[in-house]
Design a protein around this motif. Sequence first.
Motif, short mmCIF file in Angstrom:
data_model
loop_
_atom_site.label_atom_id
_atom_site.label_comp_id
_atom_site.label_asym_id
_atom_site.label_seq_id
_atom_site.Cartn_x
_atom_site.Cartn_y
_atom_site.Cartn_z
N ILE A 294 0.87 -1.18 0.00
CA ILE A 294 0.00 0.00 0.00
C ILE A 294 0.90 1.23 0.00
O ILE A 294 1.77 1.36 0.86
N GLN A 295 0.67 2.11 -0.97
CA GLN A 295 1.44 3.35 -1.05
C GLN A 295 0.79 4.40 -0.14
O GLN A 295 -0.42 4.48 -0.05
N SER A 296 1.61 5.21 0.47
CA SER A 296 1.18 6.36 1.28
C SER A 296 0.05 6.01 2.26
O SER A 296 -1.01 6.63 2.24
N PRO A 297 0.26 5.00 3.13
CA PRO A 297 -0.80 4.65 4.08
C PRO A 297 -1.08 5.79 5.06
O PRO A 297 -0.19 6.57 5.40
N VAL A 298 -2.33 5.87 5.48
CA VAL A 298 -2.76 6.85 6.48
C VAL A 298 -3.45 6.10 7.61
O VAL A 298 -3.83 4.94 7.47
N LEU A 299 -3.62 6.76 8.74
CA LEU A 299 -4.19 6.12 9.92
C LEU A 299 -5.57 5.52 9.64
O LEU A 299 -5.91 4.45 10.15
#
Length: 93
Positions: free
Chosen positions: A72-77
């Motif tokens: 997963i690219q650029s994961p966020v919370l």
Amino acid sequence: IGEQASLKCSFTSSLPISERLTVDWTYRPLTGGQMETVFHYQSVPYPTTVGKFKDRISWVGNVAKGDASIAIQSPVLSDNGTFICSVKNPPDV
């Protein structure tokens, strides 16, 4: 957060790997709710074209080596949740 995240998935099959082998990754948010398919593989990768993971999932697996991993690219919370990897190599499931 922000760095590429690898989601590992390994499998074994009692049969030779064929072009009928499929890999499906599904996701359910930590808060619950609907499962959504985020990735499908059958001979070639088919990342999702809708939803929160659109354009962010890449195939890093190698089915010949029993690897069905994705990244997963650029994961966020808010990506936090349950990811399920399902591999089928008909007739072996």
